[in-house]
Write a protein that holds these residues in place. Structure first.
Motif, PDB file in Angstrom:
ATOM      1  N   TYR A 192       0.856  -1.177   0.000  1.00  0.00           N
ATOM      2  CA  TYR A 192       0.000   0.000   0.000  1.00  0.00           C
ATOM      3  C   TYR A 192       0.892   1.226   0.000  1.00  0.00           C
ATOM      4  CZ  TYR A 192      -3.930  -3.014   1.104  1.00  0.00           C
ATOM      5  OH  TYR A 192      -4.899  -3.983   1.043  1.00  0.00           O
ATOM      6  N   GLY A 193       0.636   2.150  -0.907  1.00  0.00           N
ATOM      7  CA  GLY A 193       1.444   3.351  -1.028  1.00  0.00           C
ATOM      8  C   GLY A 193       1.176   4.357   0.081  1.00  0.00           C
ATOM      9  N   PRO A 194       1.972   5.411   0.117  1.00  0.00           N
ATOM     10  CA  PRO A 194       1.795   6.464   1.114  1.00  0.00           C
ATOM     11  C   PRO A 194       0.389   7.052   1.075  1.00  0.00           C
ATOM     12  CG  PRO A 194       3.894   6.727   0.012  1.00  0.00           C
ATOM     13  CD  PRO A 194       3.138   5.658  -0.734  1.00  0.00           C
ATOM     14  N   ASP A 195      -0.120   7.335   2.254  1.00  0.00           N
ATOM     15  CA  ASP A 195      -1.430   7.934   2.488  1.00  0.00           C
ATOM     16  C   ASP A 195      -2.592   7.032   2.084  1.00  0.00           C
ATOM     17  OD1 ASP A 195      -2.695  10.078   3.757  1.00  0.00           O
ATOM     18  OD2 ASP A 195      -3.287  10.935   1.839  1.00  0.00           O
ATOM     19  N   SER A 196      -2.368   5.747   1.939  1.00  0.00           N
ATOM     20  CA  SER A 196      -3.444   4.797   1.680  1.00  0.00           C
ATOM     21  C   SER A 196      -4.076   4.403   3.014  1.00  0.00           C
ATOM     22  CB  SER A 196      -2.904   3.560   0.956  1.00  0.00           C
ATOM     23  OG  SER A 196      -1.879   2.954   1.732  1.00  0.00           O
ATOM     24  N   ALA A 197      -5.250   3.783   2.946  1.00  0.00           N
ATOM     25  CA  ALA A 197      -5.951   3.358   4.153  1.00  0.00           C
ATOM     26  C   ALA A 197      -6.777   2.117   3.838  1.00  0.00           C
ATOM     27  CB  ALA A 197      -6.847   4.486   4.666  1.00  0.00           C
ATOM     28  N   HIS A 198      -7.059   1.336   4.873  1.00  0.00           N
ATOM     29  CA  HIS A 198      -7.900   0.150   4.697  1.00  0.00           C
ATOM     30  C   HIS A 198      -8.294  -0.428   6.047  1.00  0.00           C
ATOM     31  CE1 HIS A 198      -4.641  -3.193   5.096  1.00  0.00           C
ATOM     32  NE2 HIS A 198      -4.198  -2.094   5.653  1.00  0.00           N
ATOM     33  N   ARG A 199      -9.195  -1.408   5.988  1.00  0.00           N
ATOM     34  CA  ARG A 199      -9.493  -2.287   7.115  1.00  0.00           C
ATOM     35  C   ARG A 199      -8.878  -3.617   6.727  1.00  0.00           C
ATOM     36  NH1 ARG A 199     -15.138  -2.939   9.798  1.00  0.00           N
ATOM     37  NH2 ARG A 199     -13.722  -3.944  11.236  1.00  0.00           N
ATOM     38  N   PRO A 200      -7.749  -3.983   7.321  1.00  0.00           N
ATOM     39  CA  PRO A 200      -7.109  -5.239   6.937  1.00  0.00           C
ATOM     40  C   PRO A 200      -8.049  -6.413   7.203  1.00  0.00           C
ATOM     41  CG  PRO A 200      -6.173  -4.393   8.978  1.00  0.00           C
ATOM     42  CD  PRO A 200      -7.096  -3.338   8.454  1.00  0.00           C
ATOM     43  N   THR A 201      -8.237  -7.230   6.187  1.00  0.00           N
ATOM     44  CA  THR A 201      -9.230  -8.293   6.272  1.00  0.00           C
ATOM     45  C   THR A 201      -8.635  -9.626   5.847  1.00  0.00           C
ATOM     46  OG1 THR A 201     -10.965  -6.686   5.763  1.00  0.00           O
ATOM     47  CG2 THR A 201     -11.511  -9.017   5.455  1.00  0.00           C
ATOM     48  N   VAL A 202      -8.803 -10.612   6.709  1.00  0.00           N
ATOM     49  CA  VAL A 202      -8.440 -11.988   6.352  1.00  0.00           C
ATOM     50  C   VAL A 202      -9.741 -12.742   6.138  1.00  0.00           C
ATOM     51  CG1 VAL A 202      -7.409 -14.151   7.159  1.00  0.00           C
ATOM     52  CG2 VAL A 202      -6.212 -11.993   7.520  1.00  0.00           C
ATOM     53  N   SER A 203      -9.844 -13.395   4.989  1.00  0.00           N
ATOM     54  CA  SER A 203     -11.024 -14.174   4.639  1.00  0.00           C
ATOM     55  C   SER A 203     -10.600 -15.583   4.246  1.00  0.00           C
ATOM     56  CB  SER A 203     -11.776 -13.501   3.486  1.00  0.00           C
ATOM     57  OG  SER A 203     -10.924 -13.382   2.358  1.00  0.00           O
ATOM     58  N   GLU A 204     -11.557 -16.483   4.253  1.00  0.00           N
ATOM     59  CA  GLU A 204     -11.363 -17.871   3.825  1.00  0.00           C
ATOM     60  C   GLU A 204     -10.343 -18.624   4.673  1.00  0.00           C
ATOM     61  OE1 GLU A 204     -11.264 -18.483  -0.481  1.00  0.00           O
ATOM     62  OE2 GLU A 204     -11.748 -16.350  -0.696  1.00  0.00           O
ATOM     63  N   GLY A 205     -10.231 -18.257   5.947  1.00  0.00           N
ATOM     64  CA  GLY A 205      -9.339 -19.001   6.831  1.00  0.00           C
ATOM     65  C   GLY A 205      -8.487 -18.114   7.710  1.00  0.00           C
ATOM     66  N   GLU A 206      -7.336 -18.656   8.096  1.00  0.00           N
ATOM     67  CA  GLU A 206      -6.436 -18.013   9.050  1.00  0.00           C
ATOM     68  C   GLU A 206      -5.107 -17.682   8.384  1.00  0.00           C
ATOM     69  OE1 GLU A 206      -5.248 -18.891  13.676  1.00  0.00           O
ATOM     70  OE2 GLU A 206      -5.422 -20.607  12.334  1.00  0.00           O
ATOM     71  N   SER A 207      -4.549 -16.536   8.768  1.00  0.00           N
ATOM     72  CA  SER A 207      -3.290 -16.116   8.169  1.00  0.00           C
ATOM     73  C   SER A 207      -2.461 -15.304   9.149  1.00  0.00           C
ATOM     74  CB  SER A 207      -3.562 -15.271   6.918  1.00  0.00           C
ATOM     75  OG  SER A 207      -2.362 -14.979   6.235  1.00  0.00           O
ATOM     76  N   LEU A 208      -1.160 -15.435   9.013  1.00  0.00           N
ATOM     77  CA  LEU A 208      -0.209 -14.525   9.625  1.00  0.00           C
ATOM     78  C   LEU A 208       0.101 -13.456   8.586  1.00  0.00           C
ATOM     79  CD1 LEU A 208       2.351 -16.983  11.256  1.00  0.00           C
ATOM     80  CD2 LEU A 208       1.098 -15.183  12.475  1.00  0.00           C
ATOM     81  N   VAL A 209       0.269 -12.221   9.043  1.00  0.00           N
ATOM     82  CA  VAL A 209       0.669 -11.141   8.154  1.00  0.00           C
ATOM     83  C   VAL A 209       1.752 -10.342   8.861  1.00  0.00           C
ATOM     84  CG1 VAL A 209      -0.052  -9.126   6.809  1.00  0.00           C
ATOM     85  CG2 VAL A 209      -1.673 -11.010   7.193  1.00  0.00           C
ATOM     86  N   LEU A 210       2.892 -10.183   8.181  1.00  0.00           N
ATOM     87  CA  LEU A 210       3.979  -9.360   8.684  1.00  0.00           C
ATOM     88  C   LEU A 210       3.875  -8.012   7.989  1.00  0.00           C
ATOM     89  CD1 LEU A 210       7.643 -10.326   9.226  1.00  0.00           C
ATOM     90  CD2 LEU A 210       7.112  -8.356   7.794  1.00  0.00           C
ATOM     91  N   TYR A 211       3.874  -6.935   8.791  1.00  0.00           N
ATOM     92  CA  TYR A 211       3.770  -5.569   8.269  1.00  0.00           C
ATOM     93  C   TYR A 211       5.105  -4.865   8.423  1.00  0.00           C
ATOM     94  CZ  TYR A 211      -1.305  -6.092   8.995  1.00  0.00           C
ATOM     95  OH  TYR A 211      -2.608  -6.515   8.969  1.00  0.00           O
ATOM     96  N   LEU A 212       5.609  -4.317   7.350  1.00  0.00           N
ATOM     97  CA  LEU A 212       6.763  -3.421   7.399  1.00  0.00           C
ATOM     98  C   LEU A 212       6.223  -2.011   7.221  1.00  0.00           C
ATOM     99  CD1 LEU A 212       9.236  -5.362   5.065  1.00  0.00           C
ATOM    100  CD2 LEU A 212       9.273  -5.273   7.563  1.00  0.00           C
ATOM    101  N   LEU A 213       6.472  -1.150   8.206  1.00  0.00           N
ATOM    102  CA  LEU A 213       5.970   0.219   8.164  1.00  0.00           C
ATOM    103  C   LEU A 213       7.136   1.197   8.143  1.00  0.00           C
ATOM    104  CD1 LEU A 213       3.199  -0.170  10.865  1.00  0.00           C
ATOM    105  CD2 LEU A 213       2.834   0.174   8.422  1.00  0.00           C
ATOM    106  N   PRO A 214       7.265   1.984   7.074  1.00  0.00           N
ATOM    107  CA  PRO A 214       8.326   2.995   7.027  1.00  0.00           C
ATOM    108  C   PRO A 214       8.200   3.951   8.214  1.00  0.00           C
ATOM    109  CG  PRO A 214       7.274   2.780   4.875  1.00  0.00           C
ATOM    110  CD  PRO A 214       6.433   2.019   5.862  1.00  0.00           C
TER     111      PRO A 214
END
Length: 156
Positions: free
Chosen positions: A124-146
């Motif tokens: 996601y580029g600068p100044d983007s926004a969202h509601r992070p959503t996991v669907s269809e099961g379970e997931s790990l998500v690693l976030y790198l934030l500048p």
């Protein structure tokens, strides 16, 4: 696996993206250099599973989401912070990415999707926004934030 060892693994990625714009070209670069079937991706994924099992990763819980900032933004990671979340079939809190967000999607359930994407990279580029959503099961998500920057939105 210690946090120091984990940071060394993640620095493989952050050192390669230092100074790059957080955009679709970065997503393509990450997919080519660090594909899900590649050694680095698999090593980080295994480390995340181990960190969760050992209790030092995703050590907080709210609203069915396990999460935690594993590493604060540091020059050793080209100014990125590292957060990891564990989600199953739900949407997280709405937030904005002042300088962008790089997500490493690691499904536990093979069919799981993060914001509609399978295993791999979401950028996601600068100044983007969202509601992070996991669907269809379970997931790990690693976030790198500048700069470790993230702005949570109230009441969304």
């Amino acid at each position: 696996m210690s946090k120091t060892q984990f940071q060394a693994l993640v620095s493989t990625i952050t050192s390669s993206i230092a100074g790059r714009a957080v955009d679709d070209d970065l997503k393509a670069f990450l997919a080519a250099q660090f594909p899900p079937e590649g050694e680095t991706f698999k090593a980080i994924e295994a480390a995340c599973h181990q960190g969760v099992a050992e209790g030092w990763m995703c050590d907080k819980e709210h609203g069915g989401i396990r999460y935690g900032r594993v590493i604060e933004a540091t020059p050793d990671l080209a100014g990125y912070s590292v957060d990891v979340v564990l989600m199953k079939d739900l949407a997280g809190p709405h937030h904005r990415h002042p300088e962008g967000e790089i997500d490493m999607v690691m499904p536990i359930t093979p069919t799981a999707r993060f914001d509609g994407s399978p295993k791999g990279w979401v950028v996601y580029g600068p100044d983007s926004a969202h509601r992070p959503t996991v669907s269809e099961g379970e997931s790990l998500v690693l976030y790198l934030l500048p700069g470790g920057k993230i702005d949570f939105t109230r009441n969304k």
